[in-house]
Write a protein that holds these residues in place. Structure first.
Motif, PDB file in Angstrom:
ATOM      1  N   MET A 260       0.846  -1.180   0.000  1.00 48.01           N
ATOM      2  CA  MET A 260       0.000   0.000   0.000  1.00 48.01           C
ATOM      3  C   MET A 260       0.886   1.237   0.000  1.00 48.01           C
ATOM      4  N   THR A 261       0.630   2.150  -0.901  1.00 49.44           N
ATOM      5  CA  THR A 261       1.414   3.371  -0.979  1.00 49.44           C
ATOM      6  C   THR A 261       1.047   4.291   0.179  1.00 49.44           C
ATOM      7  N   PRO A 262       1.938   5.230   0.539  1.00 53.49           N
ATOM      8  CA  PRO A 262       1.598   6.184   1.612  1.00 53.49           C
ATOM      9  C   PRO A 262       0.308   6.944   1.328  1.00 53.49           C
ATOM     10  N   GLU A 263       0.120   7.301   0.058  1.00 53.87           N
ATOM     11  CA  GLU A 263      -1.085   8.055  -0.295  1.00 53.87           C
ATOM     12  C   GLU A 263      -2.348   7.213  -0.100  1.00 53.87           C
ATOM     13  N   SER A 264      -2.280   5.951  -0.518  1.00 58.80           N
ATOM     14  CA  SER A 264      -3.462   5.098  -0.377  1.00 58.80           C
ATOM     15  C   SER A 264      -3.741   4.775   1.087  1.00 58.80           C
ATOM     16  N   LEU A 265      -2.689   4.670   1.906  1.00 57.29           N
ATOM     17  CA  LEU A 265      -2.887   4.437   3.334  1.00 57.29           C
ATOM     18  C   LEU A 265      -3.577   5.629   3.985  1.00 57.29           C
ATOM     19  N   LEU A 266      -3.143   6.816   3.612  1.00 57.79           N
ATOM     20  CA  LEU A 266      -3.761   8.026   4.164  1.00 57.79           C
ATOM     21  C   LEU A 266      -5.212   8.132   3.732  1.00 57.79           C
ATOM     22  N   GLN A 267      -5.488   7.808   2.478  1.00 52.53           N
ATOM     23  CA  GLN A 267      -6.870   7.832   1.984  1.00 52.53           C
ATOM     24  C   GLN A 267      -7.733   6.790   2.697  1.00 52.53           C
ATOM     25  N   LEU A 268      -7.139   5.619   2.954  1.00 55.86           N
ATOM     26  CA  LEU A 268      -7.875   4.578   3.664  1.00 55.86           C
ATOM     27  C   LEU A 268      -8.222   5.033   5.074  1.00 55.86           C
ATOM     28  N   ALA A 269      -7.257   5.637   5.763  1.00 56.64           N
ATOM     29  CA  ALA A 269      -7.505   6.110   7.129  1.00 56.64           C
ATOM     30  C   ALA A 269      -8.595   7.176   7.137  1.00 56.64           C
ATOM     31  N   GLU A 270      -8.556   8.085   6.173  1.00 54.77           N
ATOM     32  CA  GLU A 270      -9.572   9.139   6.092  1.00 54.77           C
ATOM     33  C   GLU A 270     -10.959   8.544   5.853  1.00 54.77           C
ATOM     34  N   LYS A 271     -11.035   7.532   4.991  1.00 53.48           N
ATOM     35  CA  LYS A 271     -12.319   6.905   4.704  1.00 53.48           C
ATOM     36  C   LYS A 271     -12.864   6.162   5.924  1.00 53.48           C
ATOM     37  N   ILE A 272     -11.985   5.440   6.620  1.00 51.71           N
ATOM     38  CA  ILE A 272     -12.412   4.724   7.825  1.00 51.71           C
ATOM     39  C   ILE A 272     -12.949   5.713   8.850  1.00 51.71           C
ATOM     40  N   ALA A 273     -12.229   6.830   9.033  1.00 51.53           N
ATOM     41  CA  ALA A 273     -12.661   7.841  10.002  1.00 51.53           C
ATOM     42  C   ALA A 273     -13.992   8.465   9.593  1.00 51.53           C
ATOM     43  N   ALA A 274     -14.141   8.772   8.308  1.00 50.46           N
ATOM     44  CA  ALA A 274     -15.391   9.385   7.834  1.00 50.46           C
ATOM     45  C   ALA A 274     -16.577   8.453   8.059  1.00 50.46           C
ATOM     46  N   ASP A 275     -16.378   7.174   7.783  1.00 48.24           N
ATOM     47  CA  ASP A 275     -17.465   6.208   7.999  1.00 48.24           C
ATOM     48  C   ASP A 275     -17.759   6.023   9.489  1.00 48.24           C
ATOM     49  N   ALA A 276     -16.693   5.979  10.308  1.00 52.15           N
ATOM     50  CA  ALA A 276     -16.875   5.737  11.741  1.00 52.15           C
ATOM     51  C   ALA A 276     -17.569   6.905  12.430  1.00 52.15           C
ATOM     52  N   HIS A 277     -17.272   8.119  11.984  1.00 51.76           N
ATOM     53  CA  HIS A 277     -17.827   9.311  12.648  1.00 51.76           C
ATOM     54  C   HIS A 277     -19.034   9.884  11.914  1.00 51.76           C
ATOM     55  N   ALA A 278     -19.557   9.147  10.941  1.00 50.44           N
ATOM     56  CA  ALA A 278     -20.728   9.627  10.203  1.00 50.44           C
ATOM     57  C   ALA A 278     -21.898   9.843  11.162  1.00 50.44           C
ATOM     58  N   GLY A 279     -22.518  11.020  11.080  1.00 52.90           N
ATOM     59  CA  GLY A 279     -23.654  11.332  11.950  1.00 52.90           C
ATOM     60  C   GLY A 279     -23.268  11.851  13.314  1.00 52.90           C
ATOM     61  N   GLN A 280     -21.982  11.942  13.604  1.00 53.41           N
ATOM     62  CA  GLN A 280     -21.521  12.465  14.895  1.00 53.41           C
ATOM     63  C   GLN A 280     -21.146  13.944  14.743  1.00 53.41           C
ATOM     64  N   PHE A 281     -21.307  14.682  15.842  1.00 56.51           N
ATOM     65  CA  PHE A 281     -21.029  16.117  15.811  1.00 56.51           C
ATOM     66  C   PHE A 281     -20.163  16.508  16.999  1.00 56.51           C
ATOM     67  N   ARG A 282     -19.472  17.627  16.838  1.00 55.80           N
ATOM     68  CA  ARG A 282     -18.686  18.182  17.932  1.00 55.80           C
ATOM     69  C   ARG A 282     -19.627  18.796  18.975  1.00 55.80           C
ATOM     70  N   ARG A 283     -19.030  19.202  20.067  1.00 55.22           N
ATOM     71  CA  ARG A 283     -19.815  19.802  21.139  1.00 55.22           C
ATOM     72  C   ARG A 283     -20.602  21.003  20.589  1.00 55.22           C
ATOM     73  N   GLY A 284     -21.894  21.023  20.816  1.00 52.31           N
ATOM     74  CA  GLY A 284     -22.759  22.057  20.280  1.00 52.31           C
ATOM     75  C   GLY A 284     -23.697  21.511  19.217  1.00 52.31           C
ATOM     76  N   GLY A 285     -23.325  20.342  18.643  1.00 54.96           N
ATOM     77  CA  GLY A 285     -24.215  19.676  17.708  1.00 54.96           C
ATOM     78  C   GLY A 285     -24.307  20.300  16.338  1.00 54.96           C
ATOM     79  N   VAL A 286     -23.313  21.120  15.951  1.00 56.28           N
ATOM     80  CA  VAL A 286     -23.360  21.782  14.650  1.00 56.28           C
ATOM     81  C   VAL A 286     -22.244  21.287  13.735  1.00 56.28           C
ATOM     82  N   VAL A 287     -21.027  21.306  14.234  1.00 57.41           N
ATOM     83  CA  VAL A 287     -19.858  20.938  13.417  1.00 57.41           C
ATOM     84  C   VAL A 287     -19.734  19.417  13.356  1.00 57.41           C
ATOM     85  N   PRO A 288     -19.670  18.836  12.151  1.00 61.00           N
ATOM     86  CA  PRO A 288     -19.478  17.378  12.039  1.00 61.00           C
ATOM     87  C   PRO A 288     -18.188  16.959  12.747  1.00 61.00           C
TER      88      PRO A 288
END
Length: 257
Positions: A119-147
């Motif tokens: 896995m290239t460094p770029e693809s690893l970074l993209q994979l981590a970003e995708k995993i995080a986006a899926d894991a935190h989907a529907g979650q918000f920061r304190r205040g309930g506005v910022v994803p």
């Protein structure tokens, strides 16, 4: 084509496909050794029965066939032995090679541990970003506005230039805030050193904060990401309690550098 003529091809296949699961490696060795033993025993039993037969002496045609069979055995036996040795060595020692050829240690792999390709460094970074986006989907920061995904994104920006730290930054809250575990991250292709840092950064309600800081401080990678995490939290309208908490954490972690 019989089993023994196929074995060299199997050995070649194992050379191309590199196993990452110790359990699968062991199973493969057992299967190959078992097949070889069955073949050897089968030849021995056949010869024994022929020699001990109480029937009339074998015909010349049978003798010629027996000689041909014995000659064939002598031909494939060295091939069989070399194939078994090759399979055993490959299965036991041909795991992932982390380090010089692959600094990040990242390799794409299936759930069963078969290494598919580096896995290239770029693809690893993209994979981590995708995993995080899926894991935190529907979650918000304190205040309930910022994803919530905006937080790991900001942490990753603070450690830009360090690939491992960026990957950890994207994933640092994934285990804590979703159904992911260290095993699921490994199954998805995240390298073990990265997953270990994410585990160190994962805090539960039962974890004492001082013990947590000591644990994070034991890993330079985890400590670097945690410092970036605290700075990002301090820049996001923290409460007085959070300011005191992060100040204590920063003091502890920066004293190691």
């Amino acid at each position: 084509m019989n089993l023994f003529s196929v074995l060299p091809l199997v050995a070649l296949l194992f050379t191309v496909i590199r196993w990452n699961s110790p359990a699968i490696r062991a199973i493969c060795v057992i299967v190959i050794l078992g097949a070889a033993a069955m073949g050897t025993v089968g030849v021995g039993v056949s010869r024994f029965v022929a020699e001990r037969s109480l029937n009339t002496p074998p015909s010349n045609e049978w003798k010629n066939g027996a000689r041909a069979t014995e000659s064939e055995v002598h031909e494939w036996l060295p091939c069989l032995v070399s194939s078994i040795v090759a399979l055993s060595v490959i299965a036991l020692f041909n795991g992932p090679r982390e380090g010089k050829s692959d600094p990040s240690g990242a390799r794409q792999q299936s759930r069963f541990g078969i290494l598919l390709k580096p896995m290239t460094p770029e693809s690893l970074l993209q994979l981590a970003e995708k995993i995080a986006a899926d894991a935190h989907a529907g979650q918000f920061r304190r205040g309930g506005v910022v994803p919530y995904i905006e937080h790991p994104k900001m942490v990753a920006r603070r450690v830009e230039g360090d690939l491992d730290a960026q990957v950890v930054a994207w994933l640092h809250d994934v285990i804590e805030d979703s159904d992911h575990t260290d095993e699921t991250l490994l199954d998805l292709g995240i390298p073990l050193p990265i997953v270990e840092a994410v585990v160190l950064l994962t805090k539960t309600r039962e974890t004492d904060y001082n013990d947590y800081l000591e644990r994070v401080a034991s890993s330079p990678l985890a400590a670097k990401v945690k410092i970036a995490d605290m700075l990002s939290n301090l820049a996001d309208n923290p409460t007085e309690k959070q300011i005191r908490k992060y100040a204590k954490g920063l003091l502890r972690l920066t004293s190691e550098s």
